[in-house]
Design a protein around this motif. Structure first.
Motif, PDB file in Angstrom:
ATOM      1  N   ASP A  25       0.682  -1.310  -0.041  1.00  0.00           N
ATOM      2  CA  ASP A  25      -0.056   0.107  -0.022  1.00  0.00           C
ATOM      3  C   ASP A  25       0.990   1.139   0.015  1.00  0.00           C
ATOM      4  OD1 ASP A  25       0.970  -0.058   2.505  1.00  0.00           O
ATOM      5  OD2 ASP A  25      -0.912   0.208   3.777  1.00  0.00           O
ATOM      6  N   ARG A  38       2.621   4.006  -2.484  1.00  0.00           N
ATOM      7  CA  ARG A  38       1.882   4.495  -3.580  1.00  0.00           C
ATOM      8  C   ARG A  38       3.051   5.359  -4.352  1.00  0.00           C
ATOM      9  NH1 ARG A  38      -3.490   7.597  -1.191  1.00  0.00           N
ATOM     10  NH2 ARG A  38      -4.604   5.798  -0.185  1.00  0.00           N
ATOM     11  N   ASP A  41      -3.972   0.479  -4.083  1.00  0.00           N
ATOM     12  CA  ASP A  41      -3.690   0.175  -2.636  1.00  0.00           C
ATOM     13  C   ASP A  41      -4.024  -1.583  -2.274  1.00  0.00           C
ATOM     14  OD1 ASP A  41      -2.949   2.462  -1.788  1.00  0.00           O
ATOM     15  OD2 ASP A  41      -4.602   3.273  -0.855  1.00  0.00           O
ATOM     16  N   THR A  98      -5.074  -3.256   0.160  1.00  0.00           N
ATOM     17  CA  THR A  98      -5.583  -3.479   1.328  1.00  0.00           C
ATOM     18  C   THR A  98      -6.926  -3.981   1.289  1.00  0.00           C
ATOM     19  OG1 THR A  98      -6.646  -1.216   1.378  1.00  0.00           O
ATOM     20  CG2 THR A  98      -4.262  -1.427   2.182  1.00  0.00           C
ATOM     21  N   ASP A 131       2.765   4.608   3.333  1.00  0.00           N
ATOM     22  CA  ASP A 131       1.487   5.371   3.840  1.00  0.00           C
ATOM     23  C   ASP A 131       1.531   6.228   5.129  1.00  0.00           C
ATOM     24  OD1 ASP A 131       2.231   3.283   5.785  1.00  0.00           O
ATOM     25  OD2 ASP A 131       0.283   2.421   5.841  1.00  0.00           O
TER      26      ASP A 131
END
Length: 304
Positions: A151, A153, A168, A170, A226
């Protein structure tokens, strides 16, 4: 017209975590010649380097607690470095009809990182379950290849519009994709930090995302963990990237903004700006007046 790439990276422990589990890397890929003996006069070294063939940028966010997370992200970066060195020919010349093969090579590179992490985790009980995200951008002007797991980016800012290139990986994003949750709800959800895919993490089922874009002069590239995006929203990121004249300035602003917002996690950012060489030269000259010396900025291939 010729372009230049202005890049910079910065990492910060944040306000809560006791240690920094993030890593980043910025590298030029060059051909080189090691001269063992010659009748010719050499100035002061025996290794001759050719011009930069491309640039590699990456960020990694370790998982599994301070020691294990830092170890996992370090292993991933080191393994990727070695893999790239051993398959360098792929990165120097990439014919259009071999791009599918190149993507498979990139997936194989992350698979190698995965194996290295698994081997280290098996060797020590306190490292079991450790893992890391990894997001890498390779620039072979004007082509951009992004390889991604986790996650962290990769963003592209173009003409004021910020686009998230990566997805992401997740549980929250999966719920968004299924229509069970809005993006706004996902940001506050307890599933927002639960990864279903990463390097290591106790699972051997790795799914690597590979994407390709075409860059333009004026573009700004951002890779980040993140620790930034949980504190700083996309409109703020776009504004700071757009109003920063240098990559170093943009990194400083982004990290400061995350810290001002509480920074519960480590923060790592890598920024690359692709600018007109003449414009870049003027900006570099202005900055050199204020600083002791100019920063090295690799020249991109001629465009236009």
């Amino acid at each position: 017209m010729r372009g230049k790439m202005d890049f910079f990276g910065q990492t910060d422990v944040g306000k809560v975590r006791p240690a920094n589990e993030d890593q980043f890397l910025i590298a030029d890929l060059n051909r080189s010649m090691l001269i063992h003996q010659t009748s010719m006069e050499q100035e002061d070294h025996s290794r001759v380097f050719g011009p930069s063939q491309g640039q590699m940028l990456l960020v990694a966010d370790g998982i599994g607690g301070a020691a294990a997370g830092e170890r996992a992200s370090s292993i991933a970066v080191e393994a990727l470095e070695r893999y790239v060195l051993n398959t360098m020919s792929w990165f120097f010349r990439l014919p259009e009809n071999q791009e599918d093969d190149f993507e498979e090579e990139m997936k194989a590179a992350l698979a190698r990182c995965q194996k290295q992490i698994e081997a280290s985790a098996a060797a020590r009980s306190e490292w079991r379950g450790m893992g890391t995200t990894l997001t890498m951008a390779y620039v072979l002007w004007p082509r951009l290849y992004v390889v991604h797991a986790g996650d962290s980016r990769c963003y592209l800012l173009r003409e004021g519009r910020l686009e998230q290139i990566t997805t992401d990986q997740t549980m929250a994003q999966q719920l968004v994709d299924r229509g069970a949750m809005t993006p706004e709800q996902a940001q506050k959800s307890r599933w927002s930090n639960v990864l279903w895919n990463c390097l290591g993490g106790g699972s051997s089922d790795l799914q690597v995302e590979v994407s390709k874009s075409t860059l333009r002069l004026g573009d700004v590239l951002l890779l980040c963990t993140d620790g930034l995006t949980t504190c700083v929203r996309d409109p703020q990121i776009a504004e700071m990237l757009g109003h920063s004249r240098r990559a170093e300035d943009a990194c400083g602003r982004l990290v400061s903004a995350a810290n001002e917002a509480g920074a519960p996690d480590n923060i790592t950012v890598v920024v690359a700006r692709f600018t007109d060489a003449e414009q870049q030269g003027k900006q570099a000259h202005e900055q050199a007046v204020r600083e002791e010396g100019p920063r090295r900025e690799p020249e991109l291939a001629a465009v236009g």
